[in-house]
Design an enzyme around this catalytic site. Structure first.
Site, mmCIF file in Angstrom:
data_model
loop_
_atom_site.group_PDB
_atom_site.id
_atom_site.type_symbol
_atom_site.label_atom_id
_atom_site.label_comp_id
_atom_site.label_asym_id
_atom_site.label_seq_id
_atom_site.Cartn_x
_atom_site.Cartn_y
_atom_site.Cartn_z
ATOM 1 C CG HIS A 157 31.185 -7.989 -46.189
ATOM 2 N ND1 HIS A 157 30.008 -7.630 -46.824
ATOM 3 C CD2 HIS A 157 31.519 -6.928 -45.404
ATOM 4 C CE1 HIS A 157 29.656 -6.419 -46.440
ATOM 5 N NE2 HIS A 157 30.551 -5.976 -45.587
ATOM 6 N N GLY A 248 25.669 -2.730 -58.316
ATOM 7 C CA GLY A 248 24.854 -3.774 -57.711
ATOM 8 C C GLY A 248 24.801 -3.755 -56.203
ATOM 9 C CB SER A 250 20.786 -1.913 -51.561
ATOM 10 O OG SER A 250 21.426 -2.541 -50.461
#
Length: 309
Positions: A157, A248, A250
């Site tokens: 990202h 970590g 989701s």
């Protein structure tokens, strides 16, 4: 992997390459037994792995005090990150978006890697001496993995500390504080604070000879596609790995949400380290619940079978 499988994966990358939430109920097409939380069993798998891929998300940085801007209360002033982290928001109000990112940069300059970041970096360094490899594929833009010493790092990202010129496209590392004089003291998240309304010509500008174009953060915004070169590298590493850790995250933002389930689908052990179960948990061999800074260090510590160089 056969050519048909490679083609299918590339197609998935093209379809899901844009940053966006996953469906509430992912339509995974394979079944597995319930995941194990037996650390001894995981350690035996870890001891035999030659190529380890570690996929990390916001949860790995939470213990460093990094704001996530997710969920209830995840606002900067009156806006959620999803309202500011878009090409349209930057086109309409580059000053506001730069205030938001300037605030995040300033916060991150004061943060430090936690036990999870350090455990990953130390594991990579140790295994490299044994002819084994560790690659970190992170969704985070905070550079805490880099600060911890991770070398083989794929930032899918982007990074808060890189800029890209909207005119010439030049990408540059940038750790200036403030990033430009006009943003000094700006960006406080208090909802009562008014926008600074900084003129475009006073916002960060490209320093390439003769350009002077407006800079933007070199991060992937909602609705934008991921860098195809980075995706190709990710694909290569996931094809190569014989153990995958999901730390970590989701598992609800594409395309990263499908990385580990794809690895699991070809029979590679996947271990999830998270504060709670995710939509993908049942597709993995292992699941360890709790803070990453607590669960990860013992998982990646030196195994008794390792030979110390």
């Amino acid at each position: 992997m056969c050519l048909a499988q490679c083609a299918a994966r590339r197609l998935l990358a093209q379809v899901h390459g844009a940053l966006k939430p996953a469906p509430k109920k992912p339509n995974w097409c394979w079944e597995m037994a319930r995941p194990s939380s037996n650390m001894a069993d995981f350690r035996e798998v870890f001891a035999k792995a030659k190529h380890i891929a570690i996929i990390t998300g916001a949860g790995v940085s939470a213990e460093s005090g990094v704001p996530t801007f997710r969920g209830a209360g995840g606002f900067w002033r009156k806006w959620q990150a999803q309202e500011l982290a878009t090409p349209g928001a930057f086109a309409r109000n580059p000053s506001r978006v730069w205030e938001f990112y300037h605030y995040r940069r300033e916060v991150m300059l004061s943060k430090h890697p936690n036990a999870a970041h350090i455990a990953i970096a130390e594991c990579e360094k140790r295994l490299r001496k044994q002819g084994r490899s560790v690659v970190v594929i992170t969704q985070n833009i905070d550079e805490l993995h880099r600060k911890a010493g991770t070398k083989h790092l794929l930032e899918i990202h982007g990074s808060l500390f890189k800029t890209r010129c909207t005119n010439c496209g030049n990408v540059t590392a940038n750790y200036k504080s403030p990033i430009c004089p006009a943003l000094a003291g700006k960006g406080a998240p208090d909802p009562e604070i008014e926008d600074a309304a900084i003129p475009v010509e006073e916002l960060p500008q490209c320093e390439e000879d003769g350009c002077h174009g407006l800079l933007r953060p070199h991060v992937v915004w909602f609705g934008e596609t991921l860098d195809p070169d980075v995706l190709t590298e990710v694909e290569k590493e996931l094809d190569l790995c014989d153990l995958c850790l999901v730390v970590g995250t989701s598992s609800v933002v594409y395309p990263a949400a499908m990385f580990a389930p794809q690895v699991s689908a070809r029979g590679v052990p996947v271990a999830e380290f998270n504060m709670e179960a995710t939509p993908a948990t049942d597709r993995f061999r292992f699941h360890f619940e709790g803070p990453c800074g607590t669960t990860l260090p013992p998982a990646l510590a030196r195994h008794e079978s390792e030979i110390i160089a």
